[in-house]
Write an enzyme that holds these catalytic residues in place. Sequence first.
Site, short mmCIF file in Angstrom:
data_model
loop_
_atom_site.label_atom_id
_atom_site.label_comp_id
_atom_site.label_asym_id
_atom_site.label_seq_id
_atom_site.Cartn_x
_atom_site.Cartn_y
_atom_site.Cartn_z
CB CYS A 1 1.00 5.90 -6.94
SG CYS A 1 0.66 7.65 -7.15
CB CYS B 1 3.14 8.54 -5.49
SG CYS B 1 1.51 8.62 -4.72
#
Length: 196
Positions: free
Chosen positions: A56, A53
Amino acid sequence: AAARRSRAALRLCATVVLLDVALCKGFVEDLDDSFKDNRKDDIWLVDFYAPWCGHCKKLEPIWNEVGLEMKSIGSPVKVGKMDATSYSSIASEFGVRGYPTIKLALIRPLPSQQMFEHVQKRHHVFFVYIGGESPLKEKYIDAASELIVYTYFFSASEEVVPEYVKLKEMPAVLVFKDDTYFVYDGKFQSFNSYEL
């Protein structure tokens, strides 16, 4: 000579940056399956992430700073991160539906009647969620995250609560105050008194 000093300065800067990153990371715990049992005694702020991600990855240095700041102010809240793709059952328990998701794990389990009695003696007011995953549990978690500074929130199985507690249906939220308990299951049910 100037080029040598420039390279030395760059190495020094790189070392300082790496040390800073390493120090910040040291205050964010990498969590695994053991978190399910180890979280019982602490309040946790957890970043559920996916390794692939992009958002993230952008959050990681900021999250490391959060860990450092919480440690430096002496906060009792521990900061952690968990790969939600590797520990999907725990992520699911916390209602993670996307990445990154930050959750405050502040509902402590009451694993035994002795622990329940201990909590009852220490706290004049506290809440207990009884039951499995449900919309009521989601509401309970939301309420706990807003009200944690005012009172205490726990979860327990039906076997842990005292015999004088009568539940008409499950799941339910019990509110204990002084010599009274109140059952809330999405609608107001009843007040009940008991003797300690």
